[in-house]
Design an enzyme around this catalytic site. Structure first.
Site, PDB file in Angstrom:
ATOM      1  N   GLY A 128     -39.976 -36.844 -22.011  1.00 29.25           N
ATOM      2  CA  GLY A 128     -39.057 -35.790 -21.601  1.00 29.25           C
ATOM      3  C   GLY A 128     -39.210 -35.456 -20.134  1.00 29.25           C
ATOM      4  O   GLY A 128     -38.803 -36.203 -19.261  1.00 29.25           O
ATOM      5  N   TYR A 141     -56.405 -18.873 -20.873  1.00 29.29           N
ATOM      6  CA  TYR A 141     -56.351 -20.037 -19.984  1.00 29.29           C
ATOM      7  C   TYR A 141     -57.622 -20.055 -19.137  1.00 29.29           C
ATOM      8  O   TYR A 141     -58.007 -19.028 -18.563  1.00 29.29           O
ATOM      9  CB  TYR A 141     -55.173 -19.900 -19.026  1.00 29.29           C
ATOM     10  CG  TYR A 141     -54.029 -20.853 -19.218  1.00 29.29           C
ATOM     11  CD1 TYR A 141     -54.066 -22.126 -18.673  1.00 29.29           C
ATOM     12  CD2 TYR A 141     -52.902 -20.461 -19.920  1.00 29.29           C
ATOM     13  CE1 TYR A 141     -52.995 -22.991 -18.826  1.00 29.29           C
ATOM     14  CE2 TYR A 141     -51.824 -21.318 -20.082  1.00 29.29           C
ATOM     15  CZ  TYR A 141     -51.872 -22.588 -19.519  1.00 29.29           C
ATOM     16  OH  TYR A 141     -50.820 -23.434 -19.672  1.00 29.29           O
ATOM     17  N   VAL A 151     -38.257 -39.206 -32.915  1.00 21.62           N
ATOM     18  CA  VAL A 151     -37.702 -38.722 -31.650  1.00 21.62           C
ATOM     19  C   VAL A 151     -36.763 -37.546 -31.926  1.00 21.62           C
ATOM     20  O   VAL A 151     -35.766 -37.693 -32.651  1.00 21.62           O
ATOM     21  CB  VAL A 151     -36.919 -39.835 -30.923  1.00 21.62           C
ATOM     22  CG1 VAL A 151     -36.396 -39.323 -29.585  1.00 21.62           C
ATOM     23  CG2 VAL A 151     -37.786 -41.067 -30.724  1.00 21.62           C
ATOM     24  N   THR A 154     -44.382 -30.116 -28.883  1.00 16.38           N
ATOM     25  CA  THR A 154     -45.725 -29.603 -28.594  1.00 16.38           C
ATOM     26  C   THR A 154     -45.956 -28.198 -29.127  1.00 16.38           C
ATOM     27  O   THR A 154     -47.031 -27.640 -28.903  1.00 16.38           O
ATOM     28  CB  THR A 154     -45.986 -29.594 -27.080  1.00 16.38           C
ATOM     29  OG1 THR A 154     -44.984 -28.802 -26.436  1.00 16.38           O
ATOM     30  CG2 THR A 154     -45.972 -31.003 -26.508  1.00 16.38           C
TER      31      THR A 154
END
Length: 612
Positions: A173, A513, A310, A253
């Site tokens: 992508g 993070y 896909v 994802t």
């Protein structure tokens, strides 16, 4: 089709044409060995750091003199020594022959390329090892052909041919993956086709009454949002990679966006997904808000990272554009106080569209990027330091900062802001104004460019994330930082940075993070050292109650922790699904499961997969 669907006018190809942010020849606009646009980068010249181009507010002729002092002091960077990395190669590995597959593409008039340059551009994502390998000329396996389907039907034809002729298919992508999911397995001997979805970027229809729209999966986030905004709507999905990542990539994802508190993560936004598998097309038969009809197959597709098929089309929820968008910021005496505030905000379900907390290390790093003459410089900065240290009694070496984004109508936003400020006050926090909040939010889109600059001056750096229950959030952050410090000492690394931020909050916990980088001068294999240290950090995350990932996914980099995260039964269930939908193991080989050596026959591969 529902009778009340207000459908956009279709072009002859079956959808509304959209000018994509990513052209077919990506290297004309984007960096081939780094992040983002070619005309946007940090440059150090004549003693001053600058950001080039005019795409971002920080760009243009603005200089950033404080950054030089920061990197010299914290990373011992020698700014007189610059390594630009290897130029774009002139010679490439010969493609593995796939004559029958190519003949099928020609027969169905499907666009493809076997140019070495086109193949190289799509052999990687944005993981550190990918970019470092490109910059040092160490790339090994690249796709043998790049395929550009223009529709769902063409994807079906490609998958049928790949399955028949034993060609590996890696959906590609925006190329922003940091999990190694799009990296070509080095031990794969079969032909590899990179299936570039960039030409599948149309809006197929929009239903204004039911607030849903259907897009092809290759549309880039900024393009999707621009198109729906023209019609008075928003998706609200804004990941850090929003400028370059695609709708299909978000689905593959299980992506998360910065404004998920108001609009939801991708699993909350998706209504229906169409995915082409080796066994046919997987999709629901109706477009409804919820259905009780056995397991939800959308959730088999979400997070599958290209290993099952896909994604070609996605029906996604819309919301009317908010009347008001307001930024804010808070200062806390320390990181723990900020975490406790965010936890209480979540307990009362008062999260604004975005609320993010950065630790002191990231605050200092952000200060190094501040612009002279801005709101936090000169007299303003002196006054603020005086207020923080003298009036509030806080230490500049301990404070943590939260940035806020509110969206809604003016009355509700004002009330929402008041409630959060009251909670912040209970935890020692106070408002630092909307300007700082806006700058902090916008800086998110520029910060990714820092790594390219770091690599030019012998610094390797990367981010990794997790989700964690609230009761373990503060301890996890402390434990991981301490573990990285210990590992740096073992490797005799003296100059490094480790910081963290809470980026998303939930009722039960938060996403954290981490950012880690070090000066690798004198080290022969810095990426291996980095990955070794990050692996230890990951083990610390898991032992401290965190997850393998919040939204980056598994790919190849985190595959070793996948079995322990989902249980033996979970692994068996995934493998059974993989064998059912992809019996010849052609999709995204190496993600989740070990790579199957392609020198075996198809029947041998089936047998091996069944035993895994």
């Amino acid at each position: 089709m529902a009778g009340n669907r207000d459908t956009v006018k279709l072009d002859p190809n079956g959808g509304k044409e959209i000018v994509s942010a990513i052209p077919k020849k990506r290297q004309d606009l984007l960096k081939w060995n780094g992040w983002g646009y070619k005309d946007s980068r940090f440059e150090y010249e004549n003693g001053t750091l600058m950001f080039t181009g005019s795409r971002y507010p920080i760009g243009g002729s603005i200089s950033l003199p404080y950054f030089k002092q920061y990197v010299e002091r914290h990373l011992n960077v020698d700014l007189t020594k610059k390594c630009l990395g290897d130029p774009l190669p002139q010679h490439y590995p010969e493609p593995v022959p796939c004559t029958d597959f190519i003949a099928s593409l020609r027969q169905h008039k499907i666009d493809f390329s076997q140019s070495g340059e086109d193949r190289l551009i799509r052999c990687h994502g944005q993981a550190l090892h990918d970019i470092y390998a490109l910059r040092t000329g160490q790339f090994r396996r690249i796709p043998d052909v790049v395929v550009f389907p223009a529709s769902h039907d063409q994807v079906e034809q490609i998958v049928n041919a790949a399955n028949e002729f034993n060609v590996v298919v890696i959906p590609y992508g925006g190329g922003t993956s940091v999990s190694g999911a799009s990296t070509c397995p080095e031990n794969e001997h079969r032909p590899i086709a990179a299936l570039d979805t960039s030409q599948m970027n149309k809006m197929l229809w929009i239903d204004r009454e039911n607030l849903v729209a259907c897009f092809e999966a290759g549309i880039v986030g900024q393009d999707l949002e621009r198109e729906v905004r023209k019609l008075g709507f928003t998706t609200g999905h804004e990941p850090d990679s929003y400028e370059f990542s695609t709708l299909g990539g978000w689905v593959a994802t299980r992506a998360s966006g910065m404004k998920k508190n108001t609009y939801g993560n991708i699993e909350d936004l998706v209504v229906k997904v169409k995915m082409v598998t080796a066994k046919g097309v997987l999709e629901k038969s109706v477009i409804v808000p919820r259905i009780s009809c056995g397991p939800d197959f959308n959730h088999i597709i979400l997070g599958s990272e290209g290993t099952l098929g896909v994604v070609t089309e996605v029906v996604i929820k819309l919301r009317p554009l908010p009347e008001v968008k307001k930024y804010g910021s808070l200062v806390f005496p320390d990181f723990g106080s900020g975490v406790r505030c965010l936890r209480e905000v979540a307990r009362h379900r008062l999260q604004p569209a975005s609320i993010r907390l950065i630790d002191n290390e990231q605050f200092l790093f952000g200060q190094a990027l501040k612009i002279p003459g801005g709101a936090l410089s000169n007299l303003g900065s002196a006054l603020q330091r005086f207020y923080i240290t003298t009036v509030k009694g806080m230490s500049l070496e301990k404070i943590a900062i939260a940035t806020l984004v509110f969206e809604g109508n003016e009355k509700d936003v004002k009330l929402h802001e008041q409630k959060i400020m009251a909670i912040a006050g209970k935890h020692g926090g106070f408002s630092a104004g909307s300007t700082n909040g806006e700058k902090g939010y916008i800086l998110t889109f520029v910060i990714a460019y820092i790594r390219d600059l770091a690599l030019e001056y012998s610094v390797v750096a990367e981010s990794f994330e997790t989700s964690v229950p609230w009761v373990r959030c503060d301890a996890l952050c402390s434990n991981v930082k301490n573990r990285i410090r210990q590992e740096c000492a073992k490797h005799s690394i003296q100059h490094y940075l480790i910081s963290c931020r809470v980026t998303q909050s939930y009722d039960a916990g938060a996403c954290v993070y981490f950012y880690f980088g070090f000066n690798h001068t004198g080290f022969s294999d810095p990426v291996h050292i980095y990955e070794t240290i990050e692996s230890h950090a990951r083990e610390e995350i898991l032992s401290s109650g965190g997850s393998i990932s919040h939204h980056h996914g598994v790919g190849k980099i985190r595959a070793r922790w996948y079995p322990g995260s989902v249980s033996d039964v979970g692994v068996s269930l995934y493998r059974a699904t993989k064998q059912e939908l992809d019996p010849n193991n052609i999709f995204a080989v190496g993600n989740f499961l070990p790579t199957v050596e392609s020198s075996r026959t198809v029947d041998e591969e089936k047998l091996l997969i069944s035993k895994l």
